[in-house]
Design a protein around this motif. Sequence first.
Motif, PDB file in Angstrom:
ATOM      1  N   HIS A  26       2.645  12.708   6.543  1.00  0.00           N
ATOM      2  CA  HIS A  26       3.864  13.421   6.905  1.00  0.00           C
ATOM      3  C   HIS A  26       3.882  13.761   8.391  1.00  0.00           C
ATOM      4  N   LEU A  27       2.701  13.882   9.014  1.00  0.00           N
ATOM      5  CA  LEU A  27       2.637  14.093  10.454  1.00  0.00           C
ATOM      6  C   LEU A  27       3.244  12.911  11.191  1.00  0.00           C
ATOM      7  N   LEU A  28       2.954  11.724  10.711  1.00  0.00           N
ATOM      8  CA  LEU A  28       3.483  10.517  11.338  1.00  0.00           C
ATOM      9  C   LEU A  28       4.999  10.434  11.163  1.00  0.00           C
ATOM     10  N   ALA A  29       5.489  10.860  10.008  1.00  0.00           N
ATOM     11  CA  ALA A  29       6.932  10.853   9.767  1.00  0.00           C
ATOM     12  C   ALA A  29       7.646  11.816  10.723  1.00  0.00           C
ATOM     13  N   LEU A  30       7.059  12.993  10.950  1.00  0.00           N
ATOM     14  CA  LEU A  30       7.628  13.940  11.907  1.00  0.00           C
ATOM     15  C   LEU A  30       7.602  13.368  13.316  1.00  0.00           C
ATOM     16  N   SER A  31       6.471  12.762  13.665  1.00  0.00           N
ATOM     17  CA  SER A  31       6.326  12.156  14.984  1.00  0.00           C
ATOM     18  C   SER A  31       7.374  11.061  15.183  1.00  0.00           C
ATOM     19  N   SER A  43       4.742   2.180  12.807  1.00  0.00           N
ATOM     20  CA  SER A  43       4.513   3.443  12.091  1.00  0.00           C
ATOM     21  C   SER A  43       4.295   3.213  10.603  1.00  0.00           C
ATOM     22  N   LEU A  44       5.065   2.317   9.997  1.00  0.00           N
ATOM     23  CA  LEU A  44       4.877   2.019   8.580  1.00  0.00           C
ATOM     24  C   LEU A  44       3.486   1.458   8.321  1.00  0.00           C
ATOM     25  N   GLY A  45       2.998   0.617   9.225  1.00  0.00           N
ATOM     26  CA  GLY A  45       1.664   0.049   9.066  1.00  0.00           C
ATOM     27  C   GLY A  45       0.554   1.043   9.299  1.00  0.00           C
ATOM     28  N   THR A  46       0.872   2.135  10.008  1.00  0.00           N
ATOM     29  CA  THR A  46      -0.144   3.136  10.359  1.00  0.00           C
ATOM     30  C   THR A  46      -0.277   4.224   9.302  1.00  0.00           C
ATOM     31  N   ILE A  47       0.720   4.400   8.466  1.00  0.00           N
ATOM     32  CA  ILE A  47       0.726   5.488   7.474  1.00  0.00           C
ATOM     33  C   ILE A  47      -0.582   5.591   6.682  1.00  0.00           C
ATOM     34  N   PRO A  48      -1.122   4.493   6.131  1.00  0.00           N
ATOM     35  CA  PRO A  48      -2.346   4.624   5.308  1.00  0.00           C
ATOM     36  C   PRO A  48      -3.590   5.042   6.094  1.00  0.00           C
ATOM     37  N   LYS A  96       0.824  -1.215   0.000  1.00  0.00           N
ATOM     38  CA  LYS A  96       0.000   0.000   0.000  1.00  0.00           C
ATOM     39  C   LYS A  96       0.851   1.255   0.000  1.00  0.00           C
ATOM     40  N   LEU A  97       1.985   1.197   0.669  1.00  0.00           N
ATOM     41  CA  LEU A  97       2.854   2.376   0.745  1.00  0.00           C
ATOM     42  C   LEU A  97       3.470   2.711  -0.599  1.00  0.00           C
ATOM     43  N   ARG A  98       3.568   1.736  -1.464  1.00  0.00           N
ATOM     44  CA  ARG A  98       4.188   1.931  -2.773  1.00  0.00           C
ATOM     45  C   ARG A  98       3.186   2.454  -3.811  1.00  0.00           C
ATOM     46  N   LEU A 111       4.520   6.877   0.321  1.00  0.00           N
ATOM     47  CA  LEU A 111       5.889   6.470   0.043  1.00  0.00           C
ATOM     48  C   LEU A 111       6.888   7.509   0.556  1.00  0.00           C
ATOM     49  N   GLU A 112       6.548   8.773   0.373  1.00  0.00           N
ATOM     50  CA  GLU A 112       7.420   9.853   0.815  1.00  0.00           C
ATOM     51  C   GLU A 112       7.590   9.819   2.339  1.00  0.00           C
ATOM     52  N   ALA A 113       6.482   9.634   3.066  1.00  0.00           N
ATOM     53  CA  ALA A 113       6.541   9.585   4.528  1.00  0.00           C
ATOM     54  C   ALA A 113       7.315   8.359   4.999  1.00  0.00           C
ATOM     55  N   ALA A 114       7.068   7.219   4.359  1.00  0.00           N
ATOM     56  CA  ALA A 114       7.757   5.985   4.742  1.00  0.00           C
ATOM     57  C   ALA A 114       9.256   6.098   4.517  1.00  0.00           C
ATOM     58  N   CYS A 115       9.646   6.637   3.373  1.00  0.00           N
ATOM     59  CA  CYS A 115      11.073   6.781   3.065  1.00  0.00           C
ATOM     60  C   CYS A 115      11.746   7.766   4.013  1.00  0.00           C
TER      61      CYS A 115
END
Length: 227
Positions: free
Chosen positions: A132-137, A121-126, A83-85, A91-95
């Motif tokens: 991007h909030l999750l990536a910052l967190s 966190s990767l599983g929560t992104i979708p 899903k992230l791909r 994808l941007e947040a995951a990377c």
Amino acid sequence: MKTTPQSLEGIILRATNFRDHDKILSIFSREHGLINMIVKKANSKSYAAHLTSPLTKAEFIYTQGTSDLLKCQEISLIDAHSKLREDFSYLEAACDMLKAVLESQQAFNPAAKLYALLSYSLGTIPKLSDPHLLALSFRLKLLRHDDYLGLNQVCARCSKELQRQYVADGESLCSQHAPSHAFKFDDEESVALLILSYCQNPQQLEAIALTDALKLKVARLFSALVS
């Protein structure tokens, strides 16, 4: 002398082509932290590309080499994070999370809690409207995990209650005790900073109005503390 095969669970952070047909994987593992592993013939047509792609979570069977470079014998897929791909913002947040781990972790330094946080966190992104909030967190929680950052609602010098965060050397300070190199966050940014750093439920992040200024400040704070 042959070595006994061992196994580890990990998430691929980076894949680098090596020679004509091989790849060297940078893997964040539950058991050993950040490790590097060579996969022979990974670039051949018969090898499933997703098994050696960044974001892939898998079990790796390996043997020890003569250096810190482990030798991969077998890869068993756990989660390709398909899903992230499929969405650029995902994808941007995951990377960004993978990059944060690469920038901050030392080789063979086990960090099971951080590994669990990355996997979660990767599983929560979708599930979030703005990943991007999750990536910052994740970046801020990584800093807390590694004891680089200790945010508080009172000044570390005088215990004065803070409306605004001035962060220097990983500490929360008031305007009077903040040195010139402190990162300054306004009232709204200070509230967001604490939520990003301490939230237990990712849905709490939805209340934050993410601005380019806040993203830039967190990115600079991260770089300053891990450098």
